[in-house]
Design a protein around this motif. Structure first.
Motif, PDB file in Angstrom:
ATOM      1  N   ASP A   1       0.814  -1.215   0.000  1.00  0.00           N
ATOM      2  CA  ASP A   1       0.000   0.000   0.000  1.00  0.00           C
ATOM      3  C   ASP A   1       0.853   1.272   0.000  1.00  0.00           C
ATOM      4  OD1 ASP A   1      -2.307   1.310  -0.058  1.00  0.00           O
ATOM      5  OD2 ASP A   1      -2.830   1.053   2.060  1.00  0.00           O
TER       6      ASP A   1
ATOM      7  N   ASP B   1       3.181   4.487  -0.992  1.00  0.00           N
ATOM      8  CA  ASP B   1       3.046   5.473  -2.067  1.00  0.00           C
ATOM      9  C   ASP B   1       4.223   5.418  -3.029  1.00  0.00           C
ATOM     10  OD1 ASP B   1       0.647   6.494  -1.462  1.00  0.00           O
ATOM     11  OD2 ASP B   1       1.424   8.040  -0.110  1.00  0.00           O
TER      12      ASP B   1
ATOM     13  N   MET C   1      -1.832   8.280  -6.968  1.00  0.00           N
ATOM     14  CA  MET C   1      -3.146   7.754  -6.590  1.00  0.00           C
ATOM     15  C   MET C   1      -3.020   7.002  -5.277  1.00  0.00           C
ATOM     16  SD  MET C   1      -5.484   5.559  -9.123  1.00  0.00           S
ATOM     17  CE  MET C   1      -4.899   6.421 -10.557  1.00  0.00           C
ATOM     18  N   SER C   2      -3.132   7.687  -4.164  1.00  0.00           N
ATOM     19  CA  SER C   2      -2.962   6.996  -2.895  1.00  0.00           C
ATOM     20  C   SER C   2      -4.224   6.193  -2.600  1.00  0.00           C
ATOM     21  CB  SER C   2      -2.692   7.999  -1.782  1.00  0.00           C
ATOM     22  OG  SER C   2      -3.876   8.703  -1.509  1.00  0.00           O
ATOM     23  N   ALA C   3      -4.061   5.224  -1.699  1.00  0.00           N
ATOM     24  CA  ALA C   3      -5.156   4.295  -1.487  1.00  0.00           C
ATOM     25  C   ALA C   3      -6.358   4.966  -0.836  1.00  0.00           C
ATOM     26  CB  ALA C   3      -4.681   3.138  -0.628  1.00  0.00           C
TER      27      ALA C   3
ATOM     28  N   ARG D   1     -10.741   8.189  -3.071  1.00  0.00           N
ATOM     29  CA  ARG D   1     -11.634   7.411  -3.915  1.00  0.00           C
ATOM     30  C   ARG D   1     -11.804   8.146  -5.236  1.00  0.00           C
ATOM     31  NH1 ARG D   1     -12.392   2.927  -4.137  1.00  0.00           N
ATOM     32  NH2 ARG D   1     -14.564   3.023  -4.764  1.00  0.00           N
ATOM     33  N   LEU D   2     -11.880   7.369  -6.313  1.00  0.00           N
ATOM     34  CA  LEU D   2     -12.098   7.988  -7.612  1.00  0.00           C
ATOM     35  C   LEU D   2     -13.553   8.409  -7.713  1.00  0.00           C
ATOM     36  CD1 LEU D   2     -10.151   5.450  -9.765  1.00  0.00           C
ATOM     37  CD2 LEU D   2      -9.444   7.707  -9.068  1.00  0.00           C
TER      38      LEU D   2
ATOM     39  N   ALA E   1     -15.017   5.219 -10.611  1.00  0.00           N
ATOM     40  CA  ALA E   1     -13.969   4.203 -10.566  1.00  0.00           C
ATOM     41  C   ALA E   1     -14.013   3.242 -11.747  1.00  0.00           C
ATOM     42  CB  ALA E   1     -14.066   3.408  -9.274  1.00  0.00           C
TER      43      ALA E   1
END
Lengths: 1028, 159
Positions: free
Chosen positions: A260, A262, B1-3, B6-7, B10
């Motif tokens: 996860d 970056d 695009m970090s986790a 949210r897009l 998507a």
């Protein structure tokens, strides 16, 4: 002996008090040569070792250690024992002596005569008395090396230490920071794991002390002399972390966390480490992390923008699934594989029913990655995914959706292919055989080219899996392929169809012989007017295209000898009809026919059967047809045979040359013998029908139509393997030489010269060859030196080909010939031709003097030529009159163009000024060839170019407004390449380049505008945020 | 695009990419003029990257060839683009990227007009007004974080 006893103390004295380091070497030599024993040395050191000054003690021990380092091989067991006891004791001494003590222990650890138990005692004292991480870099390295040495030789003893050894090591490396030492420490850790040392209760400690470096983040300093790369560290650490399932409970949570991250490289490293570690794991090791791992993998594949990460994620999923697949099924526990795949299917399968949306492909790829892991996984995934895909395909109507579905199915077919085992070769798809076949056939009958293309690949995949295509299906498939071949105009479709036909023909030759070949034959021999009488012109065009496709299909399917026996007669029949004119074929079609024959000769397996087919049937027919054409050429002026055409002849040469070089050397020798006697003695025994006049003189004939046949002779005798002897060599050579110097027809004298050079290249070394070359050289130079000669061009052609033949084989005379060429650069008539000649020297030739023709080619002959001649060229350039300079520049760029890139980069600095000069030369040919040799170099620029940036930029920007389109295009490409140079070097030019590039944006030619747009776009990004 | 982020969208609909423009014999001819046409303009903008997805504007159907108007003789270009969803917060950014790409790639005789396909976005007028205002476009490009995003959209991705 008396001298020696006084020598040693003085040496010791000089080392210890005099601080002369080189005395250690002398003492060591003395010990090795047996002049004094090690014990004597210790005695001589007595004073310094017992001194009250720690520095003196250190110096004494240092001498001893250095000597031990040089001659640890000569020590007896007893001596070693004493020394170890001494050194162990010294570990407790003042810290300034520690360094030398460790050095000594390191040397002793290399001893072969290590007494039993001493390894253990050394380590115990080391771990007890030394705190490794407070030592200096070199001393730490000494400790690690000592451990490595002992692990190599005393494994059993160290294992006797139990987990204490692991604990001692963990303590020693805890906190290590230097990459060099880390590589050593990782190696020790790897040895501990792979050689089965007892980790005891220190598993977690060992993991912690190494795992804390994960993921590796290391950028080597510039000009690092040690050359340690990030990759090396990653590999070493990965080997440790993935080495044992005992680490699973610590490693997997760490990986889930780091996936996860970056940082892209951390993600990638984590995914790759995951793929590597699960290969050693069993299901129980990863059971509790499966859900978490799947969530991470899914997220990465669904969201990523990097292909690397996607493929690493997919590879990890495959590894994970195959680990789960190999778990043993027991009756009471649940089936772990199917419950894991349920999870995967639950998250991915529903995306497959939305073929328009973005996630369809990531989902399909994940499923396919899981599918390729094992046969069971293939069964589970395909039986869950495929039926719905097939059903959707038949229900949906939009072409783009159907195409996506079909491609997803194709990938499934391809992804299970790898997991087939030889003993159980029934395909996973047997149960859906019928619906798959009908899907493919329906897609083949669609009117959409992309569907057709995908369907042909799918057909190939079906054919390659056992039991999916029955004979009746192949029948239908061949019908479809024929139909597409005949009616589909799209090049991509016909290419795909031909490829698929090739694959199927390999597996089912009989059906192709009985169906495809007769059908194509009928099509080839039908007259264009039979089809559409109304639209004559377009009909003509499409008929031509159909014939071309038939010809390439005939070549493609001829992969098995049985098919070759059927397909070559058809092609020969085409040539015959073209010659007689019974059915009209265009020159282009005849050329394609020859190309098809050549392709067959190239791809077919070299068996007696195919050898006979070519040497007994095809080649004699070709020679016979060509000769008929040549003889007829003189008589009838109206209907000239297409076989007289130069293009057709050179296509025929490639057939002859490929068959003679590749198929059955014995038969080729027979053919060559007959061909030579045909040309020298008019012996027509080669030719199948005996209707030829007996007085034909092919090498002396006046008519061009006969003399140009010499190229066929070249195709035959110059491509024989070197083991096959050419008959009547001397007569042949002298007639060829004469012909090449006298004949006035271009193709004839060039071919004669090439044929001559091809034979010279393979001629055995010796006097015969030398005198042959001398006499040729004399003739040639005689003609070249008389300015009034009418055959100077001919003589020049022979010169250049012979020069090439000799250059390739490193013959000493080749230098004389190239010098002659250099002198011709100043010739007023032949100068430009000589300049072009250098590209002929450096390029691979199509039909002669190449590796396919078994020519004698030494490696790196280009580099050699360049290094021997570049100085002459530069000299010649400087001395030449202004109007001749362009010849030199052209010759230079011709040579540099062909050099391998590595050599270009090293040689460029010396030539750069000359090349820059060439860029400002008004001759467009010189500009173009210089630009094309600069362009590849600019992609990875040597420092010399960067120093000349100003000159380079100005010249390139000047060429952008050249009147010639091609010059504009290549110079724009070069400007584009400049944009990738180090930003700080090119930033000063940014504004100027962008301004200069505005003008070609409005060029009248689209191709120029395209390059300008690309280059300008990149230059805008230079030094701009988000750019480069 | 970090986790964490949210897009907005998507799982968007993907459209097929049109292939490379076919080379015609006339284009290789030294003396023939090739006018700038709609396909050429479309080729300039179709490869622009979407700010959110690893996809091109063409694949998301944000730009289409039929929504390109060009008059080479009068030096006028008009582009309509269609955001994937009516509330797309990236609309201005996409428009700006298209505009910048054309400014960098076309001769400066052209007047370039970029606007949203009528009826496809909630705040259509506001966005169109911003894109038409020369000063605001210039000011936006002075903003380095904005320029950074635009440059990323215009960077060639190796697909």
């Amino acid at each position: 002996m008396a001298a020696d006893t006084s020598l040693l103390p003085s040496l010791v004295e000089e080392f210890v008090s005099g601080l002369q380091d080189n005395k250690a070497k002398e003492v060591a030599t003395g010990v090795t040569e047996g002049k004094f024993a090690i014990l004597q040395l210790v005695e001589a050191l007595e004073e310094s070792l017992t001194s009250s000054q720690p520095q003196t003690r250190a110096r004494g021990i240092q001498l001893l250690s250095e000597v031990l380092n040089r001659c640890h091989g000569n020590l007896t067991e007893r001596e070693v024992e004493v020394l170890i006891a001494f050194y162990e004791n010294r570990l407790k001494d003042h810290y300034v002596v520690t360094s030398s003590v460790l050095q000594g222990l390191g040397a002793l650890s290399k001893c072969k005569m290590l007494p039993p138990g001493s390894a253990v005692s050394m380590l115990r004292s080391l771990f007890q008395d030394v705190h490794v991480q407070s030592l200096m870099l070199a001393e730490r390295s000494c400790v690690y090396n000592m451990l490595i040495n002992l692990m190599e030789t005393r494994e059993a003893e160290l294992k006797g230490l139990g987990s204490d050894f692991v604990f001692g090591f963990v303590q020693s490396m805890d906190g290590e920071r230097d990459p060099r030492n880390l590589l050593l420490a990782f190696q020790i850790a790897k040895n501990i794991i792979y050689r089965g040392y007892d980790l005891g209760k220190f598993t977690e400690e060992l993991f912690e002390v190494t795992g804390c470096y994960f993921p590796i983040d290391f950028t080597p300093p510039p000009n690092d002399p040690h050359r340690i790369t990030k990759e090396e560290l990653i590999e070493a650490l990965r080997a440790v972390l993935t080495g044992t399932p005992k680490f699973a409970e610590f490693l997997l949570p760490l990986l889930i966390e780091k996936i996860d991250s970056d940082v892209q490289s951390a993600k990638l490293d984590s995914l790759q480490t995951l793929a590597a570690c699960v290969t050693h794991y069993e299901h129980k090791d990863l059971a509790e992390y499966l859900d978490g791992l799947w969530t991470s993998l899914r997220r990465e594949v669904f969201q990523t923008s990097s292909e690397k990460i996607e493929s690493a994620g997919l590879a990890a999923l495959t590894a994970l699934t195959s680990c789960v697949s190999s778990s043993v099924l027991s009756s009471e526990s649940e089936d772990v594989l199917s419950s894991f795949l349920d999870l995967v299917l639950r998250d991915c399968k529903h995306h497959l029913s939305e073929p328009d949306l973005k996630l369809v492909w990531p989902s399909a790829k994940l499923l396919q990655a899981a599918c390729s892991a094992s046969i069971r996984a293939s069964h589970i995934v395909t039986s869950a995914a495929m039926p719905s895909l097939i059903e959707q395909y038949s229900n949906r109507t939009q072409c783009s959706q159907r195409r996506t579905l079909l491609e997803v199915m194709l990938r499934f077919l391809q992804s299970v292919k790898t997991s087939q085992s030889p003993d159980n070769d029934e395909s996973v798809f047997v149960s859906m055989r019928e619906s798959l076949c009908s899907t493919v056939f329906s897609a083949l009958s669609e009117n959409n080219s992309s569907l057709q293309i995908t369907a042909t690949s799918m057909l190939t995949s079906l054919a390659q899996q056992t039991g999916l295509l029955l004979d009746s299906d192949v029948d239908v498939a061949v019908d479809h392929l024929i139909r597409l071949l005949l009616i589909e105009d799209d090049d991509c479709v016909s290419l795909a169809v031909v490829e698929s036909a090739r694959a199927l023909a390999q597996l089912h030759p009989d059906i192709f012989i009985s169906k495809l070949i007769p059908r194509l034959k009928t099509e080839l021999f039908s007259e264009p007017m039979d089809q559409d009488k109304n639209r004559a012109a377009s009909g003509q065009h499409s008929h031509h295209a159909v014939r071309q496709r038939c010809l390439s299909a005939l070549a493609a399917v001829s992969v098995q000898p049985s098919i070759v026996l059927e397909s070559t007669p058809v092609l020969l029949e085409v040539l015959n009809s073209a010659h007689t004119g019974s059915i009209s074929f265009s020159v282009e079609e005849v050329v394609s026919t020859c190309h098809s024959l050549q392709k067959i000769a190239e791809q077919v397996e070299d068996t007696v059967e195919t050898g006979l087919c070519f040497h007994v049937t095809v080649l004699p027919r070709l020679f016979s047809l060509a000769l008929q054409g040549a003889l007829q050429g003189e008589k009838s002026s109206g209907g000239r045979s297409p076989l007289l055409d130069e293009q057709v002849l050179s296509a025929m040469v490639s057939v002859v040359s490929t068959s003679c070089s590749r198929l059955q050397p014995m038969l080729a020798a027979e053919t060559a013998k007959k061909v030579v006697s045909l040309f020298l003695d008019a012996d027509v025994s080669l030719l199948p029908d005996n209707s030829f006049p007996s007085q034909i003189q092919l090498l002396k004939g006046e008519s061009w139509s006969q003399s140009q046949m010499v190229c066929l002779l070249m195709g035959c005798v110059c491509s024989l393997p070197r083991s096959v002897e050419v008959p009547q060599m001397n007569r042949l050579l002298s007639q060829l030489e004469e012909m090449s110097c006298t004949c006035s027809h271009h193709l004839s004298f060039t071919s004669a010269a090439k044929c001559f050079s091809g034979l010279v290249n393979k001629h055995p070394q010796g006097e015969a060859l030398d005198s042959l070359i001398q006499s040729t050289l004399k003739t040639v130079c005689g003609e070249l030196d008389s300015t009034s000669s009418t055959v100077r061009t001919q003589a020049f052609t022979l010169l250049i080909w012979v020069a090439k033949a000799l250059l390739l084989r490193y013959h000493p005379v080749s230098a004389t010939l190239t010098d002659k060429l250099f002198s011709l650069l100043n010739d007023s008539d032949l100068g430009p031709m000589a300049a072009d000649g250098f590209s002929l020297l450096m390029c691979d030739s199509e039909d002669v003097l190449n590796r396919r023709c078994h020519a004698d080619i030494r490696i790196m002959y280009r580099q050699r030529f360049f290094s021997e001649n570049s100085a002459k060229l530069v000299q010649g350039f400087n001395a030449a009159p202004q109007e001749k300079k362009s010849n030199y520049l052209k010759a230079l760029s011709n040579i540099v163009n062909q050099l391998p890139k590595q050599v270009q980069i090293t040689e460029l600095p010396a030539l750069l000024t000359l090349l820059l000069e060439a860029l400002s030369c008004p001759d467009q040919g010189v500009q173009l060839s210089t630009l094309s040799c600069l362009e590849p170099v600019l992609i990875d620029p040597p420092p010399a170019i960067i120093q000349q940036l100003e000159a380079l930029v100005s010249r390139l920007l000047a060429l952008i407004s050249s009147p010639a389109m091609k010059v504009k295009i290549v110079s724009l490409r070069c400007v584009h390449a400049l944009s990738q140079f180090p930003t700080h070097e090119i930033l000063p030019f940014r504004a100027r380049v962008i301004r200069a590039l505005a003008q070609p944006l409005d060029d009248k030619k689209r191709l120029v505008r395209r390059e300008a747009v690309r280059a300008r776009g990149e230059w805008f990004l230079v030094g701009s945020p988000g750019g480069r | 695009m970090s986790a964490g982020s949210r897009l907005e969208n998507a799982n968007p609909v993907i459209f097929q990419r049109s292939g490379e423009r076919r080379l015609t014999a006339a284009e290789e001819e030294e003396n023939v003029d090739d006018p700038i046409d709609d396909r050429e303009i479309f080729d300039l903008i179709r490869t622009i990257n979407d700010p959110e997805h690893p996809l091109s504007l063409e694949e998301l159907n944000v730009v289409e060839q039929i929504r390109v108007q060009i008059n080479d003789a009068e030096s006028i270009v008009g582009i309509e683009f269609t955001p994937t969803i009516p509330h797309c917060s990236m609309a201005t950014l996409i428009g700006l990227s298209i505009k910048v790409k054309l400014l960098r790639s076309l001769p400066n005789r052209f007047k370039i007009d970029v606007h949203i396909t009528p009826g496809t976005h909630a705040s259509e007028d506001a966005v169109n007004k911003q894109l038409a205002d020369k000063e605001r476009v210039a000011a936006a490009l002075e903003n380095s974080s904005l320029l950074e995003v635009v440059n990323q959209c215009l960077t060639n991705r190796n697909i």
